[in-house]
Design a protein around this motif. Structure first.
Motif, short mmCIF file in Angstrom:
data_model
loop_
_atom_site.label_atom_id
_atom_site.label_comp_id
_atom_site.label_asym_id
_atom_site.label_seq_id
_atom_site.Cartn_x
_atom_site.Cartn_y
_atom_site.Cartn_z
N PHE A 1 0.82 -1.14 -0.12
CA PHE A 1 -0.10 0.03 0.23
C PHE A 1 0.96 1.34 -0.03
O PHE A 1 1.78 1.42 0.90
CB PHE A 1 -1.02 -0.09 1.21
N ASN A 2 0.71 1.95 -0.86
CA ASN A 2 1.56 3.30 -1.16
C ASN A 2 0.43 4.42 -0.96
O ASN A 2 -0.10 4.86 -2.11
CB ASN A 2 2.30 3.39 -2.47
N LYS A 3 0.15 5.05 0.01
CA LYS A 3 -0.85 5.96 0.18
C LYS A 3 -0.54 7.47 -0.56
O LYS A 3 -1.41 7.93 -1.26
CB LYS A 3 -0.89 6.73 1.66
N SER A 4 0.66 7.68 -0.62
CA SER A 4 1.35 9.01 -1.64
C SER A 4 0.85 8.88 -3.06
O SER A 4 0.54 9.62 -3.64
CB SER A 4 2.66 9.56 -1.28
N GLN A 5 1.23 7.65 -3.67
CA GLN A 5 0.97 7.37 -5.00
C GLN A 5 -0.45 6.63 -5.10
O GLN A 5 -0.81 6.28 -6.24
CB GLN A 5 2.09 6.34 -5.33
N THR A 6 -1.24 6.42 -4.25
CA THR A 6 -2.56 5.71 -4.04
C THR A 6 -2.39 4.59 -4.87
O THR A 6 -3.23 4.19 -6.02
CB THR A 6 -3.62 6.82 -4.71
N SER A 7 -1.41 3.74 -4.64
CA SER A 7 -1.36 2.40 -5.49
C SER A 7 -1.33 1.18 -4.33
O SER A 7 -0.88 1.39 -3.02
CB SER A 7 -0.13 2.49 -6.08
N PHE A 8 -1.66 0.25 -5.12
CA PHE A 8 -1.66 -1.23 -4.27
C PHE A 8 -1.47 -2.61 -5.14
O PHE A 8 -2.02 -3.10 -5.82
CB PHE A 8 -3.02 -1.38 -3.66
N HIS A 9 -0.03 -2.29 -5.65
CA HIS A 9 0.20 -3.24 -7.03
C HIS A 9 0.50 -4.70 -6.16
O HIS A 9 1.03 -4.72 -5.04
CB HIS A 9 1.68 -2.80 -7.28
N LEU A 10 0.22 -5.46 -7.02
CA LEU A 10 0.39 -7.00 -6.54
C LEU A 10 1.71 -7.40 -7.04
O LEU A 10 2.03 -7.29 -8.34
CB LEU A 10 -0.98 -7.89 -6.87
N ARG A 11 2.56 -8.47 -6.43
CA ARG A 11 3.61 -9.04 -6.86
C ARG A 11 3.88 -10.53 -6.48
O ARG A 11 3.30 -10.94 -5.47
CB ARG A 11 4.92 -8.03 -6.28
N LYS A 12 4.54 -11.05 -7.34
CA LYS A 12 5.15 -12.60 -6.94
C LYS A 12 6.15 -12.66 -7.42
O LYS A 12 6.53 -12.42 -8.49
CB LYS A 12 4.11 -13.36 -7.46
N PRO A 13 7.19 -13.07 -6.68
CA PRO A 13 8.64 -13.25 -7.20
C PRO A 13 9.01 -14.24 -8.36
O PRO A 13 10.03 -14.32 -9.04
CB PRO A 13 9.60 -13.44 -5.85
N SER A 14 8.17 -15.35 -8.07
CA SER A 14 8.23 -16.63 -8.96
C SER A 14 6.91 -17.12 -9.39
O SER A 14 6.32 -17.59 -8.48
CB SER A 14 9.18 -17.35 -8.63
N VAL A 15 6.59 -16.88 -10.74
CA VAL A 15 5.24 -17.42 -10.59
C VAL A 15 5.15 -18.87 -11.40
O VAL A 15 5.96 -19.31 -11.96
CB VAL A 15 4.25 -16.58 -12.00
N HIS A 16 3.90 -19.51 -11.11
CA HIS A 16 3.78 -20.93 -11.67
C HIS A 16 2.61 -20.83 -12.76
O HIS A 16 1.85 -19.93 -12.64
CB HIS A 16 3.49 -21.63 -10.43
N ILE A 17 2.54 -21.98 -13.36
CA ILE A 17 1.75 -22.05 -14.32
C ILE A 17 0.04 -22.09 -13.90
O ILE A 17 -0.75 -21.32 -14.32
CB ILE A 17 1.60 -23.70 -15.03
N SER A 18 0.06 -22.60 -12.44
CA SER A 18 -1.28 -22.42 -11.61
C SER A 18 -1.72 -20.94 -11.47
O SER A 18 -2.67 -20.93 -11.05
CB SER A 18 -1.04 -23.41 -10.54
N ASP A 19 -0.74 -20.21 -11.51
CA ASP A 19 -1.26 -18.98 -11.18
C ASP A 19 -2.04 -18.09 -12.36
O ASP A 19 -2.43 -17.06 -11.97
CB ASP A 19 -0.06 -17.90 -10.90
N THR A 20 -2.28 -18.85 -13.41
CA THR A 20 -2.65 -18.20 -14.76
C THR A 20 -4.48 -18.09 -14.21
O THR A 20 -4.77 -19.04 -13.78
CB THR A 20 -2.66 -19.17 -15.83
N ALA A 21 -4.75 -16.77 -14.25
CA ALA A 21 -6.08 -16.33 -13.69
C ALA A 21 -6.21 -15.01 -14.06
O ALA A 21 -5.39 -14.38 -14.74
CB ALA A 21 -6.16 -16.68 -12.05
N GLU A 22 -7.40 -14.83 -13.53
CA GLU A 22 -7.95 -13.04 -13.59
C GLU A 22 -7.83 -12.41 -12.12
O GLU A 22 -8.24 -13.16 -11.34
CB GLU A 22 -9.15 -12.81 -14.17
N TYR A 23 -7.06 -11.38 -12.25
CA TYR A 23 -6.78 -10.63 -10.79
C TYR A 23 -7.58 -9.33 -10.80
O TYR A 23 -7.50 -8.72 -11.46
CB TYR A 23 -5.37 -10.66 -10.62
N PHE A 24 -8.36 -9.11 -9.67
CA PHE A 24 -9.17 -8.21 -9.55
C PHE A 24 -8.61 -7.23 -8.21
O PHE A 24 -8.51 -7.83 -7.19
CB PHE A 24 -10.65 -8.32 -9.18
N CYS A 25 -8.22 -5.90 -8.55
CA CYS A 25 -8.08 -5.00 -7.31
C CYS A 25 -9.33 -4.45 -7.00
O CYS A 25 -10.33 -4.19 -7.62
CB CYS A 25 -6.98 -4.08 -7.74
#
Lengths: 112, 113
Positions: B67-91
């Motif tokens: 959460f970055n209040k000054s930039q009003t952002s909430f970016h999602l991260r993962k250091p190493s993705v897997h095939i099973s992470d294929t999906a739609e992501y909603f903020c």
């Protein structure tokens, strides 16, 4: 614990017909929500029940949509008469007093 | 009123690579922030949430968001993705103490071999 259950999973109807969607929330959850996703767009809030009372129905598109939650358990969302633009995925969610909602798998409605 | 912007509609990435899904929000009041994931033919599942406290939030399946209040952002991260992470992501955002969620348009993450 069973999750939020929605029925049917898919519904295909013709313009002008009536469709009723059902949602069974997680047992004990007083808060129940309906959301809708029209293809390619964001998921939008429709309304919020607290037990059997409508807390907020500001997202209901028009008077062709009627939501009920008799007895504060399951809820139904009726669309009558259905129009082409009603097509989309209808999600139901429930939550306890504090906490993010748990969503069901959705009902995909296709109006032809 | 609140609004959420997910600028990337699709993000392709190779397996084991890092990924960041961007989310910016707008609100005149304090907010709660959420990331949900929808796997094919399934419902929306909560990945993580920010209510208060530490701005770095860890969720399920190795995902985290900041959460970055000054930039009003909430970016999602993962250091190493897997095939099973294929999906739609909603903020999503709600006003603090509120129940009504406002969603972004979603980001389709496609993990390739």
């Amino acid at each position: 614990e069973a999750g939020v259950t929605q029925f049917p999973s898919h519904s295909v109807i013709e313009k002008g017909q009536t469709v009723t969607l059902r949602c069974d929330p997680i047992s004990g959850h007083d808060n129940l929500y309906w959301y809708r996703r029209v293809m390619g767009k964001e998921i939008k809030f429709l309304l919020h029940f607290v037990k059997e009372s409508k807390q907020d129905e500001s997202g209901m598109p028009n008077n062709r949509f009627l939501a009920e939650r008799t007895g504060g358990t399951y809820s139904t969302l009726k669309v009558q008469p259905a129009e082409l633009e009603d097509s989309g995925v209808y999600f139901c969610a429930s939550s306890q007093e504090a906490g993010p909602p748990n969503f069901g798998a959705g009902t995909r409605l296709s109006v032809l | 009123a609140q609004s959420v912007t997910q600028l990337d509609s699709q993000v392709p990435v190779f397996e084991e690579a890092p990924v960041e899904l961007r989310c910016n929000y707008s609100s005149s009041v304090s907010v709660y922030l959420f990331w949900y994931v929808q796997y094919p033919n399934q419902g929306l599942q909560l990945l993580l949430k920010y209510l208060s406290g530490s701005t770095l939030v860890k969720g399920i399946n190795g995902f985290e968001a900041e959460f970055n209040k000054s930039q009003t952002s909430f970016h999602l991260r993962k250091p190493s993705v897997h095939i099973s992470d294929t999906a739609e992501y909603f903020c999503a955002v709600s006003k603090r103490g509120g129940n009504k969620l406002t969603f972004g348009t979603g980001t389709q993450l496609k993990v390739e071999l």
